[in-house]
Write an enzyme that holds these catalytic residues in place. Sequence first.
Site, PDB file in Angstrom:
ATOM      1  N   ASN A  87       1.227  -1.543  -0.118  1.00 24.53           N
ATOM      2  CA  ASN A  87       0.487   0.023  -0.328  1.00 24.53           C
ATOM      3  C   ASN A  87       0.643   0.956  -0.202  1.00 24.53           C
ATOM      4  OD1 ASN A  87      -2.494  -1.601  -0.009  1.00 24.53           O
ATOM      5  ND2 ASN A  87      -2.373  -1.688   1.886  1.00 24.53           N
ATOM      6  N   HIS A 100       6.422  -2.028   3.297  1.00 27.35           N
ATOM      7  CA  HIS A 100       6.763  -3.422   3.685  1.00 27.35           C
ATOM      8  C   HIS A 100       5.280  -4.304   2.530  1.00 27.35           C
ATOM      9  CE1 HIS A 100       3.577  -0.509   5.462  1.00 27.35           C
ATOM     10  NE2 HIS A 100       2.229  -1.421   5.394  1.00 27.35           N
TER      11      HIS A 100
END
Length: 117
Positions: A87, A100
């Site tokens: 994201n 991440h």
Amino acid sequence: MSDCLFCKIASGEIPADVVATSDTALAFRDIQPRTRVHVLVVPRDHHETLAGMAAVDAQGAADLFTLAGEVAAAEGIADTGYRLISNVGEDGGQEVGHVHVHLLGGQRVGPMVATRG
Ligand code: 5GP
Ligand code: ZN
């Protein structure tokens, strides 16, 4: 970065359920799992976005996917399949400003996106 949650997890200052490590990255279970297997793969170095990281450390960015593949194999889901998501920013729903990759699997993970606005 001194005030970054995932930097603190990477340094061991904040505990996490670490499932795999490499020289440049680590993988730990998401505290709020959305699927049966939900692991976060993060670089040890602080970068805000995957594209930004890739621009300055292409090998480090690639290492994230190598480790994700190793985790998938260790979790027994390499053959059944899984989804990798990173994201980015507000519209992307990024809550933690340290790169991440979400590894989601162990079940059918459902439609790729919820809605078209
Ligand atoms: P994002 O929304 O930024 O893509 O994902 C951040 C993820 O980090 C979320 O899925 C959230 O559940 C997870 N998370 C937030 N705080 C912690 C924490 O302290 N430990 C772990 N293991 N995961 C966390
Ligand atoms: Zn960080």
